[in-house]
Design a protein around this motif. Sequence first.
Motif, mmCIF file in Angstrom:
data_model
loop_
_atom_site.group_PDB
_atom_site.id
_atom_site.type_symbol
_atom_site.label_atom_id
_atom_site.label_comp_id
_atom_site.label_asym_id
_atom_site.label_seq_id
_atom_site.Cartn_x
_atom_site.Cartn_y
_atom_site.Cartn_z
ATOM 1 N N PRO A 117 0.854 -1.170 -0.583
ATOM 2 C CA PRO A 117 0.081 0.512 0.164
ATOM 3 C C PRO A 117 1.288 0.988 0.095
ATOM 4 O O PRO A 117 2.190 1.020 0.007
ATOM 5 N N ALA A 118 0.479 2.350 -0.374
ATOM 6 C CA ALA A 118 0.561 3.417 -0.226
ATOM 7 C C ALA A 118 2.163 3.882 0.494
ATOM 8 O O ALA A 118 2.722 4.498 0.637
ATOM 9 N N ALA A 119 1.507 3.510 2.081
ATOM 10 C CA ALA A 119 2.149 4.510 2.647
ATOM 11 C C ALA A 119 3.107 3.413 3.418
ATOM 12 O O ALA A 119 3.807 4.347 3.987
ATOM 13 N N LEU A 120 3.221 2.369 2.577
ATOM 14 C CA LEU A 120 4.434 1.540 2.975
ATOM 15 C C LEU A 120 5.795 1.567 1.655
ATOM 16 O O LEU A 120 6.466 1.325 1.502
ATOM 17 N N THR A 121 5.521 2.477 0.680
ATOM 18 C CA THR A 121 6.019 2.468 -0.124
ATOM 19 C C THR A 121 7.673 2.942 -0.134
ATOM 20 O O THR A 121 8.466 2.842 -1.262
ATOM 21 N N HIS A 122 7.844 3.417 0.886
ATOM 22 C CA HIS A 122 9.339 4.210 1.417
ATOM 23 C C HIS A 122 9.917 3.326 1.712
ATOM 24 O O HIS A 122 11.337 3.145 1.635
ATOM 25 N N LEU A 123 9.626 2.067 2.264
ATOM 26 C CA LEU A 123 10.309 1.035 2.562
ATOM 27 C C LEU A 123 10.997 0.537 1.203
ATOM 28 O O LEU A 123 12.099 0.041 0.719
ATOM 29 N N SER A 124 10.861 0.565 -0.236
ATOM 30 C CA SER A 124 11.556 0.338 -1.304
ATOM 31 C C SER A 124 12.892 0.909 -1.547
ATOM 32 O O SER A 124 13.168 0.416 -1.827
ATOM 33 N N ARG A 125 12.777 2.104 -1.184
ATOM 34 C CA ARG A 125 14.044 3.406 -0.671
ATOM 35 C C ARG A 125 15.295 2.309 0.630
ATOM 36 O O ARG A 125 16.509 3.227 0.235
ATOM 37 N N LEU A 126 14.879 1.726 0.959
ATOM 38 C CA LEU A 126 15.971 1.445 2.084
ATOM 39 C C LEU A 126 16.567 0.518 1.092
ATOM 40 O O LEU A 126 16.247 -0.951 0.721
ATOM 41 N N GLY A 127 18.006 -0.077 2.246
ATOM 42 C CA GLY A 127 19.225 -0.862 1.617
ATOM 43 C C GLY A 127 19.113 -2.288 2.052
ATOM 44 O O GLY A 127 18.019 -2.564 4.037
ATOM 45 N N ASP A 128 20.023 -2.882 1.967
ATOM 46 C CA ASP A 128 19.585 -4.921 2.544
ATOM 47 C C ASP A 128 19.895 -4.166 4.196
ATOM 48 O O ASP A 128 19.638 -5.102 4.851
ATOM 49 N N ASP A 129 20.696 -3.319 4.298
ATOM 50 C CA ASP A 129 20.820 -3.392 6.001
ATOM 51 C C ASP A 129 20.069 -3.530 7.086
ATOM 52 O O ASP A 129 20.018 -3.184 7.927
#
Length: 326
Positions: A248-260
Amino acid sequence: MAEYNKPHRNFNEQIALMKSRGLGCEDDRAAVQALKRIGYYRLSAYSYPFRRFDPDRPGKRCDEFIAGATFEQVVELCDFDSKLRAQMLVAAEIVEVALRVQVAYFLGKRERFGHLDRVHLDEGECAGRRGTHEKDVHTDWIDRYERRASDSQNEDFIRHFREKYDGQLPIWVAVEILEFGQLVRLYGMLDKQDKRRISDHFGVKGHNVLHKWLIRLNNVRNHCAHHDRIWNRIAVYGIPAVHEQQVPAALTHLSRLGDDDRKRIYTAAALSAHIVTLSKPETNWPRSFKTVVSKLPLRDGVVTEAVMGFPTGWKSFDIWNYEPKR
């Protein structure tokens, strides 16, 4: 390999040792009380970020503390972590109960004793192996379930059920005795169609994606329940890379986080916030979580939100400004 030969030290000696390494202490008496409450070894994990880097071992720290570090700062960080664990456990309860409902509903619709007979589950998942375990996944699960059922036989609702009915517990009763980890493993064994229906309910496109999330949330829940340090812990396994079209839109920012960063507490908190707000619309958990984190005792280069995997500007994200539905 060297033999461990460090001596036992009383509380005053423990304080003296830390002070000899450069850790300031404003009140020795209060420090002793803190050690009696927390324990030297446990507290040392929170003192680690305050230690100097060892010039002879890149990336490693030595016993000496950085200038200005104090015993009180270490205790403050430890107490913050305790509050953070308590907040995550609140979310874990809501997530676990919500998953119980969904598993019981969809598996129960298929077959009320579906958890006991793999013909109603995904045979491929049931027949899998965990590491070098001799038993397949479902056989191992059944063994653990039966032990859990035996341990729960004196629960009022179990005793009442078995006095009234013979035979096994239907899934909508069985879920009430499962540990979160057992519940997550059962979800992984469900028929793909049932898993997909549950992942759709939670707003996630891809039942395997949700399964990975649940495994991670169970890991965090266990750390919290066993009072382990979580504020800067890096998990052995995080969640897979997040694709915007799957969440959902509220979690799309997680796509910018790296593996660590996906192995740190922020991602688990964001996933929890999503499931909590979906399952309990009247909740104020995201704002409460934000309030707890705002009390992190920051110290530049030592104690930062970044070491918890928090992205820049996270407080402005929609997920943390959720308005409860009354």
